[in-house]
Design a protein around this motif. Structure first.
Motif, PDB file in Angstrom:
ATOM      1  N   ASN A   2       2.656  30.659  20.254  1.00 57.69           N
ATOM      2  CA  ASN A   2       1.928  29.414  20.058  1.00 57.69           C
ATOM      3  C   ASN A   2       2.673  28.282  20.766  1.00 57.69           C
ATOM      4  OD1 ASN A   2       0.351  27.342  19.122  1.00 57.69           O
ATOM      5  ND2 ASN A   2       1.105  27.454  17.015  1.00 57.69           N
ATOM      6  N   ASN A   3       1.966  27.476  21.550  1.00 61.52           N
ATOM      7  CA  ASN A   3       2.587  26.352  22.236  1.00 61.52           C
ATOM      8  C   ASN A   3       1.998  25.063  21.679  1.00 61.52           C
ATOM      9  OD1 ASN A   3       4.075  24.794  23.918  1.00 61.52           O
ATOM     10  ND2 ASN A   3       3.143  25.507  25.803  1.00 61.52           N
ATOM     11  N   PRO A   4       2.670  24.458  20.693  1.00 59.36           N
ATOM     12  CA  PRO A   4       2.139  23.250  20.053  1.00 59.36           C
ATOM     13  C   PRO A   4       1.965  22.105  21.049  1.00 59.36           C
ATOM     14  CG  PRO A   4       4.016  24.130  18.837  1.00 59.36           C
ATOM     15  CD  PRO A   4       3.938  24.874  20.133  1.00 59.36           C
ATOM     16  N   ASN A   5       1.017  21.241  20.766  1.00 56.49           N
ATOM     17  CA  ASN A   5       0.743  20.079  21.587  1.00 56.49           C
ATOM     18  C   ASN A   5       1.985  19.187  21.704  1.00 56.49           C
ATOM     19  OD1 ASN A   5      -0.774  18.118  23.003  1.00 56.49           O
ATOM     20  ND2 ASN A   5      -1.129  16.999  21.104  1.00 56.49           N
ATOM     21  N   GLY A   6       2.334  18.833  22.945  1.00 53.86           N
ATOM     22  CA  GLY A   6       3.441  17.911  23.167  1.00 53.86           C
ATOM     23  C   GLY A   6       4.811  18.541  23.178  1.00 53.86           C
ATOM     24  N   ILE A   7       4.870  19.853  23.146  1.00 51.18           N
ATOM     25  CA  ILE A   7       6.149  20.563  23.120  1.00 51.18           C
ATOM     26  C   ILE A   7       6.280  21.399  24.396  1.00 51.18           C
ATOM     27  CG2 ILE A   7       7.582  22.244  21.887  1.00 51.18           C
ATOM     28  CD1 ILE A   7       6.985  19.778  20.187  1.00 51.18           C
ATOM     29  N   THR A   8       7.429  21.316  25.038  1.00 52.57           N
ATOM     30  CA  THR A   8       7.730  22.188  26.175  1.00 52.57           C
ATOM     31  C   THR A   8       8.580  23.337  25.657  1.00 52.57           C
ATOM     32  OG1 THR A   8       7.618  20.426  27.809  1.00 52.57           O
ATOM     33  CG2 THR A   8       8.924  22.349  28.390  1.00 52.57           C
ATOM     34  N   ILE A   9       8.197  24.553  26.018  1.00 51.32           N
ATOM     35  CA  ILE A   9       8.936  25.749  25.610  1.00 51.32           C
ATOM     36  C   ILE A   9       9.307  26.528  26.865  1.00 51.32           C
ATOM     37  CG2 ILE A   9       8.875  27.912  24.310  1.00 51.32           C
ATOM     38  CD1 ILE A   9       6.821  26.581  22.444  1.00 51.32           C
ATOM     39  N   ALA A  96      12.999  24.696  23.075  1.00 53.80           N
ATOM     40  CA  ALA A  96      11.861  23.775  22.988  1.00 53.80           C
ATOM     41  C   ALA A  96      12.332  22.349  22.729  1.00 53.80           C
ATOM     42  CB  ALA A  96      10.916  24.215  21.873  1.00 53.80           C
ATOM     43  N   TYR A  97      11.508  21.409  23.209  1.00 48.25           N
ATOM     44  CA  TYR A  97      11.773  19.984  22.997  1.00 48.25           C
ATOM     45  C   TYR A  97      10.465  19.217  23.154  1.00 48.25           C
ATOM     46  CZ  TYR A  97      11.951  20.350  28.082  1.00 48.25           C
ATOM     47  OH  TYR A  97      11.660  20.644  29.396  1.00 48.25           O
ATOM     48  N   ASN A  98      10.452  17.996  22.634  1.00 49.69           N
ATOM     49  CA  ASN A  98       9.272  17.134  22.778  1.00 49.69           C
ATOM     50  C   ASN A  98       9.111  16.696  24.225  1.00 49.69           C
ATOM     51  OD1 ASN A  98       8.362  16.983  20.097  1.00 49.69           O
ATOM     52  ND2 ASN A  98       9.779  15.340  19.608  1.00 49.69           N
ATOM     53  N   GLU A  99       7.886  16.726  24.714  1.00 47.09           N
ATOM     54  CA  GLU A  99       7.589  16.212  26.052  1.00 47.09           C
ATOM     55  C   GLU A  99       7.633  14.685  26.012  1.00 47.09           C
ATOM     56  OE1 GLU A  99       3.750  17.855  26.835  1.00 47.09           O
ATOM     57  OE2 GLU A  99       4.559  19.880  27.110  1.00 47.09           O
ATOM     58  N   ALA A 100       8.241  14.082  27.016  1.00 51.22           N
ATOM     59  CA  ALA A 100       8.348  12.620  27.066  1.00 51.22           C
ATOM     60  C   ALA A 100       6.964  11.975  27.025  1.00 51.22           C
ATOM     61  CB  ALA A 100       9.112  12.190  28.310  1.00 51.22           C
ATOM     62  N   GLY A 101       6.008  12.543  27.736  1.00 51.70           N
ATOM     63  CA  GLY A 101       4.655  11.981  27.751  1.00 51.70           C
ATOM     64  C   GLY A 101       4.015  12.001  26.379  1.00 51.70           C
ATOM     65  N   TYR A 102       4.291  13.038  25.608  1.00 54.21           N
ATOM     66  CA  TYR A 102       3.765  13.123  24.249  1.00 54.21           C
ATOM     67  C   TYR A 102       4.342  12.003  23.385  1.00 54.21           C
ATOM     68  CZ  TYR A 102       3.404  14.747  19.434  1.00 54.21           C
ATOM     69  OH  TYR A 102       3.176  14.822  18.092  1.00 54.21           O
ATOM     70  N   VAL A 103       5.652  11.819  23.469  1.00 58.86           N
ATOM     71  CA  VAL A 103       6.300  10.757  22.692  1.00 58.86           C
ATOM     72  C   VAL A 103       5.761   9.397  23.141  1.00 58.86           C
ATOM     73  CG1 VAL A 103       8.514   9.688  22.096  1.00 58.86           C
ATOM     74  CG2 VAL A 103       8.352  12.178  22.307  1.00 58.86           C
TER      75      VAL A 103
END
Length: 128
Positions: A2-9, A96-103
């Motif tokens: 599963n690749n949650p929205n706004g997360i880079t894996i 995994a980490y939060n995508e800058a664009g999502y934040v």
């Protein structure tokens, strides 16, 4: 996976501990403050639970994070920055980490303050 929205894996070529070791060394060398490093596998073992290796690191630079929080105080919910590494059932390691664009979208941040939240270069340089 599963690749949650706004997360880079990313799949990693190192084990969980070595991945976090390498990130911590690189961040420290760049003058970034390490706020915490938590080995969740160890923590859960202390309460009788078992999971494969999983560690995360919390880090930041107050000089860069300050303008983010000044622009949107609730952005502190995602600061300091975090990176998590874990091993799946097939013994493959992921990061995994939060995508800058999502934040940026989440907190309506300007382009000027979001630049330090981009982690792609660091991750590619150190663990991919």
């Amino acid at each position: 996976m599963n690749n949650p929205n706004g997360i880079t894996i990313h799949a990693c070529k190192y084990g969980v501990k070595e991945t976090i070791d390498r990130l911590q060394a690189s961040l420290t060398a760049k003058g970034v403050k390490i706020y915490a490093r938590i080995n969740q596998q160890d923590e859960l073992q202390q309460v009788g639970q078992t999971i494969p290796p999983l560690e995360f690191i919390l880090f930041g630079n107050p000089k860069a994070g300050g303008p983010v929080m000044a622009e949107s105080p609730v952005a502190a919910l995602d600061l300091p920055l975090k990176i998590v590494a874990w091993e799946d059932e097939q013994k493959k390691v992921w990061l995994a980490y939060n995508e800058a664009g999502y934040v940026q979208r989440r907190f309506s941040l300007s382009d000027a303050v979001v630049r330090p939240l981009h982690l792609e270069g660091l991750v590619a340089e150190v663990v991919l």
